[in-house]
Design a protein around this motif. Structure first.
Motif, mmCIF file in Angstrom:
data_model
loop_
_atom_site.group_PDB
_atom_site.id
_atom_site.type_symbol
_atom_site.label_atom_id
_atom_site.label_comp_id
_atom_site.label_asym_id
_atom_site.label_seq_id
_atom_site.Cartn_x
_atom_site.Cartn_y
_atom_site.Cartn_z
ATOM 1 N N UNK A 147 28.566 60.786 48.868
ATOM 2 C CA UNK A 147 29.370 61.915 49.339
ATOM 3 C C UNK A 147 28.782 63.235 48.825
ATOM 4 N N UNK A 148 27.556 63.160 48.328
ATOM 5 C CA UNK A 148 26.801 64.321 47.850
ATOM 6 C C UNK A 148 27.497 65.037 46.694
ATOM 7 N N UNK A 196 28.173 59.328 35.051
ATOM 8 C CA UNK A 196 28.960 59.070 33.846
ATOM 9 C C UNK A 196 28.055 58.288 32.902
ATOM 10 N N UNK A 197 27.696 58.892 31.796
ATOM 11 C CA UNK A 197 26.729 58.272 30.877
ATOM 12 C C UNK A 197 27.164 56.895 30.357
ATOM 13 N N UNK A 198 28.411 56.736 29.867
ATOM 14 C CA UNK A 198 28.778 55.414 29.336
ATOM 15 C C UNK A 198 28.694 54.283 30.375
ATOM 16 N N UNK A 200 27.429 55.093 36.084
ATOM 17 C CA UNK A 200 27.824 55.129 37.489
ATOM 18 C C UNK A 200 27.863 56.569 37.975
ATOM 19 N N UNK A 201 27.520 56.763 39.239
ATOM 20 C CA UNK A 201 27.691 58.059 39.877
ATOM 21 C C UNK A 201 29.188 58.226 40.148
ATOM 22 N N UNK A 241 27.992 54.120 42.626
ATOM 23 C CA UNK A 241 26.843 53.207 42.554
ATOM 24 C C UNK A 241 26.158 53.409 41.212
ATOM 25 N N UNK A 242 25.417 52.386 40.792
ATOM 26 C CA UNK A 242 24.611 52.501 39.582
ATOM 27 C C UNK A 242 23.359 53.303 39.912
ATOM 28 N N UNK A 243 22.702 53.791 38.875
ATOM 29 C CA UNK A 243 21.437 54.506 39.091
ATOM 30 C C UNK A 243 20.415 53.616 39.794
ATOM 31 N N UNK A 244 20.364 52.350 39.414
ATOM 32 C CA UNK A 244 19.428 51.417 40.054
ATOM 33 C C UNK A 244 19.757 51.251 41.538
ATOM 34 N N UNK A 245 21.033 51.127 41.865
ATOM 35 C CA UNK A 245 21.425 50.986 43.273
ATOM 36 C C UNK A 245 21.056 52.227 44.067
#
Length: 68
Positions: A18-19, A24-26, A29-30, A35-39
């Motif tokens: 959704x741009x 969130x560091x802990x 997740x975006x 989603x995870x950074x890897x996703x």
């Protein structure tokens, strides 16, 4: 003769983006799409089935995040 037009055959790739990109560091997740950074990094290389699997899990992630 003009070359065939393929644009009409290409479906846009599904994405929960959704741009609003804030990680969130802990949880890693975006907070926009959950989603995870890897996703996020591999999204274009995932199959439609893999993307659907991730998208089907996003509501659970949102609820878990909101619950703390």
């Amino acid at each position: 003769m003009a070359p065939p037009q393929f644009d009409s055959y290409i479906q846009p790739m599904k994405s929960p983006c959704i741009k609003v990109c804030k990680i969130d560091e802990p949880s890693r997740l975006c907070l926009g799409c959950f989603r995870t950074l890897e996703e996020i990094a591999t999204w274009a290389r995932l199959t439609d089935a893999q993307r659907d699997q991730v998208m089907n899990d996003l509501d659970r992630r949102r609820l878990a995040f909101a619950a703390g």
